[in-house]
Design a protein around this motif. Structure first.
Motif, mmCIF file in Angstrom:
data_model
loop_
_atom_site.group_PDB
_atom_site.id
_atom_site.type_symbol
_atom_site.label_atom_id
_atom_site.label_comp_id
_atom_site.label_asym_id
_atom_site.label_seq_id
_atom_site.Cartn_x
_atom_site.Cartn_y
_atom_site.Cartn_z
ATOM 1 N N SER A 28 0.915 -1.157 0.019
ATOM 2 C CA SER A 28 -0.126 0.001 0.088
ATOM 3 C C SER A 28 0.916 1.387 -0.152
ATOM 4 O O SER A 28 0.626 2.164 -0.648
ATOM 5 C CB SER A 28 -1.000 0.018 1.311
ATOM 6 O OG SER A 28 -0.442 0.170 2.157
ATOM 7 N N ILE A 29 1.840 1.240 0.634
ATOM 8 C CA ILE A 29 2.866 2.329 0.609
ATOM 9 C C ILE A 29 3.432 2.644 -0.876
ATOM 10 O O ILE A 29 3.445 3.695 -1.146
ATOM 11 C CB ILE A 29 4.083 2.018 1.639
ATOM 12 C CG1 ILE A 29 3.581 1.937 3.039
ATOM 13 C CG2 ILE A 29 5.245 3.444 1.503
ATOM 14 C CD1 ILE A 29 4.657 1.450 4.125
ATOM 15 N N LEU B 98 3.092 5.512 -3.564
ATOM 16 C CA LEU B 98 4.012 6.384 -3.970
ATOM 17 C C LEU B 98 4.059 6.643 -5.407
ATOM 18 O O LEU B 98 4.205 7.651 -5.981
ATOM 19 C CB LEU B 98 5.476 5.667 -3.483
ATOM 20 C CG LEU B 98 5.935 6.006 -1.883
ATOM 21 C CD1 LEU B 98 7.226 5.125 -1.621
ATOM 22 C CD2 LEU B 98 6.218 7.298 -1.599
ATOM 23 N N ALA B 99 3.745 5.208 -5.995
ATOM 24 C CA ALA B 99 3.534 5.124 -7.530
ATOM 25 C C ALA B 99 2.547 6.101 -8.120
ATOM 26 O O ALA B 99 2.700 6.953 -9.045
ATOM 27 C CB ALA B 99 3.560 3.818 -7.874
ATOM 28 N N LYS B 100 1.389 6.160 -7.446
ATOM 29 C CA LYS B 100 0.326 7.007 -7.777
ATOM 30 C C LYS B 100 0.662 8.421 -7.771
ATOM 31 O O LYS B 100 0.217 9.452 -8.717
ATOM 32 C CB LYS B 100 -0.940 6.682 -7.026
ATOM 33 C CG LYS B 100 -1.705 5.642 -7.609
ATOM 34 C CD LYS B 100 -2.983 5.195 -6.698
ATOM 35 C CE LYS B 100 -3.209 3.661 -6.507
ATOM 36 N NZ LYS B 100 -3.579 3.323 -5.398
ATOM 37 N N GLU C 69 7.658 9.719 -11.902
ATOM 38 C CA GLU C 69 8.918 8.819 -12.203
ATOM 39 C C GLU C 69 8.864 7.527 -11.654
ATOM 40 O O GLU C 69 9.631 6.744 -11.562
ATOM 41 C CB GLU C 69 10.132 9.779 -11.588
ATOM 42 C CG GLU C 69 10.110 11.095 -12.573
ATOM 43 C CD GLU C 69 9.497 12.169 -11.444
ATOM 44 O OE1 GLU C 69 8.774 11.722 -10.558
ATOM 45 O OE2 GLU C 69 9.592 13.335 -12.014
ATOM 46 N N VAL C 70 7.748 7.400 -10.606
ATOM 47 C CA VAL C 70 7.849 6.146 -9.703
ATOM 48 C C VAL C 70 6.967 4.996 -10.464
ATOM 49 O O VAL C 70 5.788 5.200 -10.451
ATOM 50 C CB VAL C 70 7.792 6.596 -8.205
ATOM 51 C CG1 VAL C 70 7.670 5.305 -7.580
ATOM 52 C CG2 VAL C 70 8.619 7.555 -7.880
ATOM 53 N N SER C 71 7.364 3.916 -10.340
ATOM 54 C CA SER C 71 6.402 2.912 -10.576
ATOM 55 C C SER C 71 6.533 1.592 -9.519
ATOM 56 O O SER C 71 7.409 1.624 -8.969
ATOM 57 C CB SER C 71 6.284 2.489 -12.079
ATOM 58 O OG SER C 71 7.773 1.938 -12.282
ATOM 59 N N ALA C 72 5.433 0.971 -9.379
ATOM 60 C CA ALA C 72 5.512 -0.215 -8.514
ATOM 61 C C ALA C 72 5.067 -1.519 -8.979
ATOM 62 O O ALA C 72 3.989 -1.629 -9.897
ATOM 63 C CB ALA C 72 4.837 0.080 -7.122
ATOM 64 N N VAL D 266 1.545 2.483 -12.315
ATOM 65 C CA VAL D 266 2.463 3.544 -12.655
ATOM 66 C C VAL D 266 1.552 4.791 -12.665
ATOM 67 O O VAL D 266 0.350 4.859 -12.928
ATOM 68 C CB VAL D 266 2.682 3.396 -14.272
ATOM 69 C CG1 VAL D 266 4.036 2.710 -14.454
ATOM 70 C CG2 VAL D 266 1.742 2.475 -14.847
ATOM 71 N N SER D 267 2.230 5.923 -12.182
ATOM 72 C CA SER D 267 1.685 7.087 -11.731
ATOM 73 C C SER D 267 0.297 7.169 -11.153
ATOM 74 O O SER D 267 -0.150 6.814 -10.369
ATOM 75 C CB SER D 267 1.841 8.205 -12.969
ATOM 76 O OG SER D 267 1.723 7.869 -14.086
ATOM 77 N N SER D 268 -0.667 7.418 -12.428
ATOM 78 C CA SER D 268 -2.041 7.576 -12.231
ATOM 79 C C SER D 268 -2.908 6.467 -11.716
ATOM 80 O O SER D 268 -4.020 6.390 -11.123
ATOM 81 C CB SER D 268 -2.853 8.554 -13.133
ATOM 82 O OG SER D 268 -2.814 7.945 -14.269
ATOM 83 N N SER D 269 -2.549 5.155 -12.274
ATOM 84 C CA SER D 269 -3.255 4.200 -12.378
ATOM 85 C C SER D 269 -2.316 2.760 -11.946
ATOM 86 O O SER D 269 -1.160 2.793 -12.138
ATOM 87 C CB SER D 269 -3.777 3.669 -13.881
ATOM 88 O OG SER D 269 -2.799 3.327 -14.584
ATOM 89 N N CYS D 270 -3.412 1.953 -11.287
ATOM 90 C CA CYS D 270 -2.810 0.785 -10.922
ATOM 91 C C CYS D 270 -3.572 -0.392 -11.778
ATOM 92 O O CYS D 270 -4.880 -0.288 -11.801
ATOM 93 C CB CYS D 270 -3.194 0.329 -9.271
ATOM 94 S SG CYS D 270 -1.815 1.125 -8.464
ATOM 95 N N ASP D 271 -3.016 -1.291 -12.089
ATOM 96 C CA ASP D 271 -3.634 -2.283 -13.176
ATOM 97 C C ASP D 271 -3.341 -3.700 -12.744
ATOM 98 O O ASP D 271 -2.220 -4.137 -12.920
ATOM 99 C CB ASP D 271 -2.893 -1.962 -14.583
ATOM 100 C CG ASP D 271 -3.305 -3.028 -15.557
ATOM 101 O OD1 ASP D 271 -4.384 -3.636 -15.273
ATOM 102 O OD2 ASP D 271 -2.991 -3.032 -16.859
#
Ligand code: UDP
Ligand code: MG
Length: 326
Positions: free
Chosen positions: A56-57, A61-63, A67-70, A313-318
């Motif tokens: 969840s952290i 951070l990715a959202k 420049e950050v993805s998880a 990645v940035s705005s979305s979680c897939d």
């Protein structure tokens, strides 16, 4: 390597139950990277099946950072596989692998970068001192790396971990290697190219406990030795030859006792000791062969290295990415 447009550096961070440190690690990384005008960057966090709040952290951070993805793996695949997942999705001209616990100082990244610009394809961190780690860990680690170098066909730099910068070429070669057993630091050494070291003092973990219990350490060490050397197998042959030679001598001696002397009944001790000795030796040799066989078995199944559950990645979680299985 040095193009007119700005270089991009990918920073890959494998994380397993790192909720206690990951916020601070992120803060340190951002601080170092934001200070860099020479290169663009991205951070890729890989959650290696954590059971705490790490995901969840990481996803938040990715959202909140472009420049950050998880990436979330479907279970705990181990440090090396988590690193692979990060390497495979990194898009930079060079990739930095770094532990999540701040034992590898992010402040070294600009130095790595400079050495890379100077023409080194691999820049690895070499541990001068290891603070805050038990004597047992330091001793076994030091022994292990020296033994590994003795027996392996490639020279793996002493006292290095996975903290390193790799050129795009090197990363592509590593990713393309088909083997399942991944001992990254050995594979990087095997790939070759120009490699250089940057020395540093390895600090204590910022928080949390080591995710490498003895069991994982032993598996890691076995993977290193068995995938970079056939010497243990040759050792089995060698000891087999020596003991076979010895037993021939014993054979002649026994015949001589039996035919030419009177005291051939005694000798139980020798017999007993010999049976024990050869029994043990045979089991040991079989075990060694079994170790290699088990690895051939694993390789021949050709399973994916890891399975991705979710990508942020940035705005979305897939959670239903098409490209989930690598
Ligand atoms: N790690 C991982 N999966 C695992 C074990 C460890 O991704 O199964 C990560 C961990 O989160 C850390 C790095 O690998 O970022 C090194 O682990 P750790 O610091 O626990 O090892 P140590 O420094 O004690 O050797
Ligand atoms: Mg650590």
């Amino acid at each position: 390597m040095i193009s007119m447009s700005r270089n991009k550096i990918s920073v890959v961070v494998p994380c397993f139950d790192e909720q206690a440190v990951i916020g601070e690690t992120h803060r340190c990384l951002i601080e170092v990277l934001n200070g860099q005008k020479d290169f663009a960057w991205e951070i890729i966090y890989v959650d290696d099946g954590s059971s705490d709040n790490t995901w969840s952290i990481l996803s938040s951070l990715a959202k909140s950072h472009n420049e950050v993805s998880a990436i979330k793996l479907s279970r705990n695949f181990g440090h090396q596989m988590a690193s692979m997942a990060g390497l495979e999705s990194a898009t930079g001209d060079a990739v930095v692998l770094i532990d999540a616990d701040l034992q590898d100082p992010p402040s070294l990244i600009p130095e790595f970068y400079q050495k890379w610009v100077d023409g080194n394809e691999v820049v690895y961190g070499k541990r001068k001192k290891r603070n805050g780690e038990s004597l047992f860990k330091r001793l076994t680690a030091s022994l292990f790396y020296r033994l590994l170098n003795r027996v392996s066909e490639v020279e793996i730099p002493l006292d290095t971990g996975d903290f390193r910068l790799m050129d795009r070429k090197v990363v592509d070669h590593i990713v393309a290697m088909p083997e399942r057993a991944r001992f990254l630091r050995g594979m990087v050494a095997w790939v070759g190219f120009r490699q250089c070291a940057v020395e540093y003092d390895r600090d204590e973990r910022y928080a949390g406990v080591s995710k490498y219990p003895l069991r994982k350490m032993l598996k890691f060490a076995a993977d290193g030795i068995l995938s970079f050397s056939a010497l243990p197998l040759k050792l089995a042959t060698f000891t087999g030859l020596v003991t076979f030679g010895l037993s021939l001598v014993g054979f002649v001696y026994a015949i001589w006792l039996r035919l030419l002397t009177d005291n051939w009944v005694s000798g139980w001790t020798a017999l007993f000791v010999t049976v024990l000795f050869f029994g043990g030796l045979q089991l040991l040799t079989l075990g060694l062969i079994g170790e290699y066989l088990a690895r051939i078995y694993t390789e021949s199944k050709r399973r994916p290295l890891y399975i991705i559950d979710e990508v942020c990645v940035s705005s979305s979680c897939d959670g239903d990415s098409d490209n989930k299985v690598k």
